[in-house]
Write a protein that holds these residues in place. Sequence first.
Motif, short mmCIF file in Angstrom:
data_model
loop_
_atom_site.label_atom_id
_atom_site.label_comp_id
_atom_site.label_asym_id
_atom_site.label_seq_id
_atom_site.Cartn_x
_atom_site.Cartn_y
_atom_site.Cartn_z
N ASP A 1 1.65 1.54 -3.84
CA ASP A 1 0.50 1.67 -4.73
C ASP A 1 -0.67 0.92 -4.11
O ASP A 1 -0.64 -0.30 -3.98
CB ASP A 1 0.84 1.07 -6.10
CG ASP A 1 -0.27 1.28 -7.13
OD1 ASP A 1 -1.36 1.75 -6.75
OD2 ASP A 1 -0.04 0.97 -8.31
N GLU A 2 -1.71 1.64 -3.70
CA GLU A 2 -2.85 1.00 -3.05
C GLU A 2 -3.67 0.15 -4.01
O GLU A 2 -4.39 -0.74 -3.59
CB GLU A 2 -3.75 2.06 -2.40
CG GLU A 2 -3.14 2.71 -1.18
CD GLU A 2 -4.16 3.48 -0.37
OE1 GLU A 2 -5.33 3.51 -0.79
OE2 GLU A 2 -3.78 4.03 0.67
N HIS A 3 -3.58 0.45 -5.30
CA HIS A 3 -4.33 -0.30 -6.31
C HIS A 3 -3.34 -1.01 -7.23
O HIS A 3 -3.28 -0.75 -8.43
CB HIS A 3 -5.24 0.63 -7.11
CG HIS A 3 -6.28 1.32 -6.29
ND1 HIS A 3 -7.53 0.79 -6.07
CD2 HIS A 3 -6.24 2.49 -5.60
CE1 HIS A 3 -8.23 1.61 -5.31
NE2 HIS A 3 -7.47 2.65 -5.01
N GLN A 4 -2.59 -1.91 -6.67
CA GLN A 4 -1.50 -2.51 -7.41
C GLN A 4 -1.96 -3.43 -8.52
O GLN A 4 -1.39 -3.45 -9.61
CB GLN A 4 -0.61 -3.29 -6.43
CG GLN A 4 0.65 -3.84 -7.05
CD GLN A 4 1.67 -4.18 -6.00
OE1 GLN A 4 2.21 -3.31 -5.35
NE2 GLN A 4 1.93 -5.46 -5.83
N GLU B 1 -10.14 -2.25 -6.73
CA GLU B 1 -9.92 -2.80 -5.40
C GLU B 1 -8.54 -2.41 -4.88
O GLU B 1 -7.57 -2.42 -5.63
CB GLU B 1 -10.01 -4.33 -5.42
CG GLU B 1 -11.39 -4.90 -5.68
CD GLU B 1 -11.38 -6.41 -5.57
OE1 GLU B 1 -12.08 -6.94 -4.69
OE2 GLU B 1 -10.67 -7.06 -6.36
N THR B 2 -8.47 -2.09 -3.60
CA THR B 2 -7.17 -1.84 -2.99
C THR B 2 -6.50 -3.18 -2.70
O THR B 2 -7.14 -4.25 -2.75
CB THR B 2 -7.31 -1.06 -1.68
OG1 THR B 2 -7.99 -1.88 -0.71
CG2 THR B 2 -8.09 0.23 -1.89
N ASN B 3 -5.22 -3.12 -2.36
CA ASN B 3 -4.49 -4.34 -2.03
C ASN B 3 -5.14 -5.07 -0.86
O ASN B 3 -5.25 -6.30 -0.86
CB ASN B 3 -3.04 -4.00 -1.70
CG ASN B 3 -2.33 -3.31 -2.84
OD1 ASN B 3 -2.66 -3.50 -4.00
ND2 ASN B 3 -1.35 -2.49 -2.51
N ARG B 4 -5.57 -4.30 0.14
CA ARG B 4 -6.19 -4.94 1.31
C ARG B 4 -7.56 -5.51 0.96
O ARG B 4 -7.98 -6.53 1.53
CB ARG B 4 -6.30 -3.93 2.46
CG ARG B 4 -4.96 -3.57 3.10
CD ARG B 4 -5.19 -2.89 4.44
NE ARG B 4 -3.96 -2.40 5.02
CZ ARG B 4 -3.56 -1.13 4.98
NH1 ARG B 4 -4.31 -0.24 4.36
NH2 ARG B 4 -2.44 -0.74 5.55
N ASN C 1 0.81 -1.22 0.00
CA ASN C 1 0.00 0.00 0.00
C ASN C 1 0.84 1.27 0.00
O ASN C 1 0.42 2.29 -0.54
CB ASN C 1 -0.94 0.01 1.21
CG ASN C 1 -2.16 -0.87 0.99
OD1 ASN C 1 -2.06 -1.91 0.35
ND2 ASN C 1 -3.30 -0.45 1.49
N GLU D 1 -7.88 -4.96 8.01
CA GLU D 1 -7.42 -3.62 8.41
C GLU D 1 -6.94 -3.61 9.86
O GLU D 1 -5.88 -3.05 10.17
CB GLU D 1 -8.55 -2.60 8.23
CG GLU D 1 -8.96 -2.35 6.79
CD GLU D 1 -7.94 -1.52 6.02
OE1 GLU D 1 -7.02 -0.96 6.66
OE2 GLU D 1 -8.07 -1.43 4.80
N GLU E 1 -12.85 -7.35 5.50
CA GLU E 1 -12.01 -6.17 5.31
C GLU E 1 -11.65 -5.54 6.64
O GLU E 1 -10.51 -5.10 6.85
CB GLU E 1 -12.73 -5.13 4.44
CG GLU E 1 -12.65 -5.38 2.95
CD GLU E 1 -13.18 -4.19 2.17
OE1 GLU E 1 -12.65 -3.08 2.34
OE2 GLU E 1 -14.14 -4.38 1.40
#
Length: 235
Positions: free
Chosen positions: A138-141, A146-149, A135, A181, A177
């Motif tokens: 890049d949070e949207h790898q 969707e974010t990485n998480r 994250n 988190e 989620e």
Amino acid sequence: MTSDRLPQSDSTATAGEITGMRRAPRQERSEKRVTLILDTFAQLIDEVGYSAISLSLLARRVGMSGPGIYRYFDGLPAVARALATRNQERVFEAIVARISHRPEADWDEAVTDVIAGYADFFRTEPGFRWLRLGNIIDEHQDDAAETNRMIAARRVGELFANHFNVVPRPDFGRHIEVVVEVTDSLVARAFELSPEGDEFFLTESARMVVTYVGDYLERTRPAGSPGTPPKTPKG
């Protein structure tokens, strides 16, 4: 609370499957070079910090030229993304390995064990404490939607539901989620000042997650159903 390392596999995402790669190596020699680049980059993160790493430093430590690095990666951010992808796959494969042998009734022990194992990645995996699941880079790898998480939560949720016989409601993914988190944040906090991890935050992370998941199961499990029963966290 156990501190056994979640088992890792050397057969995690291959170079051709790693996000951030410019080209996929087709020979074993090239695969080894990519692995060496990622391993060295991870070690340098711990030694000098990400901001102090230069392409020339990485190339020198790997024993390659700068153009040799560019053969596989567009630059240092791409190397970081590739390392984050490898982290994600290693963590997920480790979770699968730890959960797969657990009987359905021991879901709470499996959750506690997985959190303890995730903490050990911070202790022993070079560069993981800073990079984690990517994250920070890049949070949207892998997916713009969707974010990485979020991706991690979806994969873990599917695994948990299938193995522990949970019939998920539409909001199940959102609850997982929350679990991801809370776990990531509290485990990271445990290692901010202590290389071994502050046991208070590690213990509280497991207690909170087990309580939260148990509450969800209790509220969503139909009366008399054969699904996973809720438990009270130990300790």
